[in-house]
Design an enzyme around this catalytic site. Structure first.
Site, PDB file in Angstrom:
ATOM      1  N   ASP A 108       0.860  -1.190   0.000  1.00 21.42           N
ATOM      2  CA  ASP A 108       0.000   0.000   0.000  1.00 21.42           C
ATOM      3  C   ASP A 108       0.898   1.243   0.000  1.00 21.42           C
ATOM      4  O   ASP A 108       2.117   1.138  -0.014  1.00 21.42           O
ATOM      5  CB  ASP A 108      -0.917  -0.002   1.232  1.00 21.42           C
ATOM      6  CG  ASP A 108      -0.123   0.144   2.519  1.00 21.42           C
ATOM      7  OD1 ASP A 108       0.867  -0.585   2.677  1.00 21.42           O
ATOM      8  OD2 ASP A 108      -0.463   0.998   3.358  1.00 21.42           O
ATOM      9  N   ASP A 132       1.457 -17.841  -4.328  1.00 19.70           N
ATOM     10  CA  ASP A 132       1.883 -16.683  -5.120  1.00 19.70           C
ATOM     11  C   ASP A 132       0.673 -16.097  -5.820  1.00 19.70           C
ATOM     12  O   ASP A 132       0.428 -16.354  -6.989  1.00 19.70           O
ATOM     13  CB  ASP A 132       2.946 -17.120  -6.140  1.00 19.70           C
ATOM     14  CG  ASP A 132       3.353 -15.979  -7.062  1.00 19.70           C
ATOM     15  OD1 ASP A 132       3.153 -14.817  -6.678  1.00 19.70           O
ATOM     16  OD2 ASP A 132       3.864 -16.265  -8.165  1.00 19.70           O
ATOM     17  N   GLU A 153       2.442 -10.130   0.242  1.00 19.90           N
ATOM     18  CA  GLU A 153       2.715  -8.705   0.188  1.00 19.90           C
ATOM     19  C   GLU A 153       4.231  -8.505   0.353  1.00 19.90           C
ATOM     20  O   GLU A 153       4.970  -9.467   0.582  1.00 19.90           O
ATOM     21  CB  GLU A 153       1.958  -7.948   1.303  1.00 19.90           C
ATOM     22  CG  GLU A 153       1.995  -6.441   1.094  1.00 19.90           C
ATOM     23  CD  GLU A 153       1.031  -5.649   1.981  1.00 19.90           C
ATOM     24  OE1 GLU A 153       0.246  -6.267   2.720  1.00 19.90           O
ATOM     25  OE2 GLU A 153       1.089  -4.403   1.925  1.00 19.90           O
ATOM     26  N   HIS A 157       1.260  -8.855  -3.857  1.00 19.08           N
ATOM     27  CA  HIS A 157       0.283  -7.853  -3.432  1.00 19.08           C
ATOM     28  C   HIS A 157       1.055  -6.543  -3.259  1.00 19.08           C
ATOM     29  O   HIS A 157       1.536  -6.213  -2.177  1.00 19.08           O
ATOM     30  CB  HIS A 157      -0.377  -8.289  -2.119  1.00 19.08           C
ATOM     31  CG  HIS A 157      -1.459  -7.361  -1.669  1.00 19.08           C
ATOM     32  ND1 HIS A 157      -2.753  -7.447  -2.129  1.00 19.08           N
ATOM     33  CD2 HIS A 157      -1.440  -6.299  -0.823  1.00 19.08           C
ATOM     34  CE1 HIS A 157      -3.474  -6.484  -1.574  1.00 19.08           C
ATOM     35  NE2 HIS A 157      -2.702  -5.776  -0.781  1.00 19.08           N
TER      36      HIS A 157
END
Ligand SMILES: [Zn+2]
Length: 761
Positions: free
Chosen positions: A380, A733, A742, A690
């Site tokens: 993020d 994965d 992530e 991610h």
């Protein structure tokens, strides 16, 4: 509630057959033609060239159970939840009639601003399904339902937009074929936010019941990929230096007693060895054996071959084998930079304009402050002081302990400026951290993020308001410690920066002492980004004291260290438990008090003993033990780092360096998943992380260490595909699996220390 019961209770049910297809007169024709909707209505076959005839007999009634978990709302189900964004506000509960009630207080500004969702089922390629549900709303409105990919671009496999609902319970049904690859963890969504046709809606309630998904025809269904575990012989896929110990791990000790090392370049067998040992490894559900080929030293490309176990992936033997890896793992930090333009000559595909440059709003006030800069924390775009401090500490300590490993030509804008790139990169984060300190109190704000996670887009396109979350003691303590390290390290390069770091460290420590007992951090109720909670701040305080003591030699700090109760916190070197950093700082300071030293060595040794015990018991030499939790790869790298630190300061008979190397071998492929966990390296590495930039660009950034095996299955995808697997094999994965796949800056950072330490030795 089951439908028969519902029929009895709801008097005015209208069974309106509303198909989810283009051209159906009962729905507005806005269904995206790219979505894979097929229609089973015989009259409509022209609309559905890929429609498959339904063979009702394929599935017997008994076998054909409702695939939607908790779809009858007979009781609460953990598979159902809400997602809100863009101003949406809604809550779900099960009413006494066994129906799901969604109270929508604010419909926000987009359709999915209020979303009710359900996970926990799968869609198989080429299978035919029928979905149906009953729905009503206390006011007339429009909604959308869809079954979608739960990640990436969140595109729908099947959907129906502009569905009108009223206060009469209506029954909707739709038959469709799953035309894309099987998805073991899609998401069913009811989007109950804002729709243009409705305009702004008053607070209202939507009621949902009898959500059913039946498999109608499985005759052509293709099962989801099982996540094949890869070769039966596992090695460090990046490779080995000539003098390294080289141990291959055989999954099944009973298969072979001999193996061969094959030189791929020369096309010949260069070594034959015995497969030895038999170690039961509960974490992997295997009894493994070993092939030692340490005597193969000549540079080249090799693979191992055994009669029954087959072949290993190819690997390299070469003294420079880790050089590029170190550079890429450092460059990843550069690629995570926020607040400045990343130019194509340094960032390649990941170039982008400056992002998140607007001032942050101090949460709960109207005050704004410049907090631009620093690294995006992870997949993020949040920037968090606590984990950021861990990352900076790791790389500053790596430089302090192994400075000669680091170069000035990694390929970042500051390369060639006469300062090692690792220090340029650390400084980028440090300058942001300095902005996160409140100039009045000396306290440090916990983080700066939006209220919720961003979409899977490039960072410069995010325009959400940024909020600076409250000051926390843990952030302040970590900040004080890291600034004290920076004061030492930068003294040689820039005395003004070193001085600023020192002063800021002392001010943060003063804040901590004035606010003792204020505890850790919790997210305010409307904030959904990473929390990094921590209720114990004594270890952060101790770490700060130790680093200041190491930097200054002042007895003022040592006297305070003498008052610390070392049993009042857990030991570790993560973002939460930070005591090992403090131990290391004290033990590497110029002078030590005998009593304190004894206590600290005792604590350090206790930690090391548990690490050693785990490594000895595990067939893959993993230091995790039998439980693999979120970010297990960080713990493996941390433990490798701790072992290298111990080797520098604690007298011992164990070869800590060798145990540390085993942690690196694990991370680079000598593990039961057969993955090299650093992107872009090895024969099999994560391709679907991610990580927003990687997802937005459709290409994986190189040099990122992923979280790795996590037996707690903390996302819907992992829960669906990894359930029942041994702990160390709980890795997938897939970009949807944020709890396995992530990446973060503070998982790369201990890997940098580990690589530097092993390279230097
Ligand atoms: Zn940014």
């Amino acid at each position: 509630m089951r439908r028969l019961l519902a029929l009895l209770l709801v008097g005015s049910i209208i069974l309106s057959m509303t198909a989810c297809a283009k051209g159906n007169t009962e729905t507005t024709d806005t269904t995206d033609s790219t979505e894979d909707v097929t229609v089973t209505d015989e009259n409509d076959s022209v609309e559905s060239p890929t429609a498959i005839p339904i063979e009702e007999e394929t599935i017997s009634e008994e076998e054909n159970e409702n695939l939607i978990p908790g779809g009858y709302f007979d009781q609460e189900s953990s598979k159902w939840g809400t997602y809100t964004e863009s101003g949406g506000a809604g809550k779900i509960s099960v009413n006494p009639d066994g129906q799901l009630e969604v109270v929508i207080e604010n419909s926000g500004t987009v359709g999915h601003a209020v979303q009710v969702y359900c996970d926990g089922f799968e869609l198989l390629k080429n299978a035919v399904y029928e979905i149906s549900f009953d729905i009503s709303s206390s006011i007339d409105r429009i909604m959308e339902w869809r079954i979608q990919l739960n990640g990436g671009d969140y595109h729908a496999y099947v959907s129906e937009e502009n569905v009108g609902i009223t206060n009469e319970m209506k029954h909707f049904t739709c038959t469709f074929t799953m035309e894309e690859e099987s998805d073991p963890a899609p998401r069913l969504c009811f989007n109950l936010g804002f729709y243009q046709l409705d305009g702004e809606l008053a607070s209202h309630t939507v009621t949902l019941d009898n959500v059913e998904l039946f498999l109608k025809d499985a005759s052509r269904a293709e099962p989801a990929a099982t996540g094949d575990m890869g070769p039966s012989i596992n090695i460090n896929q990046v490779g080995y230096r000539s003098d390294d110990n080289k141990i291959a791990i055989f999954r099944d000790s009973s298969l072979d007693n001999k193996f061969e090392v094959y030189n791929v370049d020369a096309g010949k067998i260069v070594y034959t060895g015995y497969v030895l040992g038999s170690v039961q490894t509960i974490s992997a559900g295997e009894t493994v054996a070993y092939g030692d080929f340490s005597s193969v030293k000549e540079a080249g490309t090799y693979k191992l071959v055994a009669a029954n176990s087959g072949e290993s992936y190819e690997f390299v033997i070469n003294d420079e084998v880790y050089d590029d890896l170190i550079d890429d793992v450092v460059r990843m930090l550069y690629l995570q930079r926020c607040g400045s333009e990343l130019k194509p000559e340094y960032a390649g595909d990941f170039a982008h304009a400056a992002c998140h440059t607007q001032k942050g709003i101090i949460y709960g006030t109207s005050e704004k402050k410049d907090v631009s800069g620093g690294w995006h924390d992870a997949g993020d775009y949040g920037r968090y002081v606590v984990p950021g401090a861990k990352a900076v500490a790791d790389i500053l300590l790596a430089y302090e302990d192994y400075s000669h490993v680091f170069t000035d030509d990694v390929g970042i804008p500051e390369s060639g400026n006469g300062i090692p790139d690792i220090l340029d990169e650390a400084r980028y984060e440090l300058e942001w951290m300095l902005k996160m300190q409140d100039k009045k109190s000396g306290g440090v704000y916990h983080k700066v993020t939006g209220l919720n996670f961003e979409a899977m887009v490039m960072p410069e396109t995010v325009t959400d308001d940024l909020y600076i979350m409250p000051i926390s003691n843990c952030a302040t303590g970590d900040f004080a410690a890291v600034m004290a390290i920076a004061a030492r390290v930068y003294k040689l390069f820039d005395s003004a920066v070193a001085k600023e770091c020192h002063t800021s460290s002392i001010r943060a420590l003063d804040y901590l002492e004035a606010n003792d007992g204020e505890g850790g951090y919790r997210n305010p109720g409307d904030v959904l980004t990473g929390e990094y909670p921590d209720t114990v701040d004594t270890d952060e305080y101790f770490w700060a004291l130790s680093e200041l003591y190491k930097t200054t030699g002042s007895s003022v700090y040592e006297k305070k260290i003498a008052t610390i109760d070392f049993d009042s916190f857990d030991d570790g070197m993560g973002w939460q438990a930070v005591s090992l950093y403090g131990y290391y700082a004290y033990l590497t300071a110029e002078k030590q008090n005998d009593d304190i030293k004894k206590k600290i060595i005792n604590k350090f040794n206790t930690y090391l003993n548990s690490v050693e015990k785990n490594i000895e018991a595990d067939g893959y030499f993993s230091s995790m033990g039998d439980v693999y939790y979120w970010g297990s790869n960080m713990t493996l790298a941390n433990n490798g780092m701790a072992l290298l630190m111990a080797n520098r300061i604690i007298e011992n008979s164990t070869d800590f360096d060798q145990l540390a190397k085993k942690q690196l071998d694990y991370l680079l492929g000598a593990n039961s998943t057969s993955y090299c966990f650093v992107t872009g390296y090895g024969s099999q590495s994560p391709q679907n992380t991610h990580h927003r930039p990687s997802e937005a660009l459709g290409t994986t950034m190189i040099g990122m260490l992923v979280g790795g095996a996590n037996s707690n299955l903390e996302d819907p995808y992992a829960e669906n595909v990894l359930s029942g697997r041994p702990a160390a094999k709980c890795y997938v994965d897939n970009m949807q699996s944020y709890s396995c796949n992530e990446i973060t800056v503070y998982w790369n950072s201990p890997l940098i220390y580990l690589l530097a330490g092993l390279e230097a030795n």
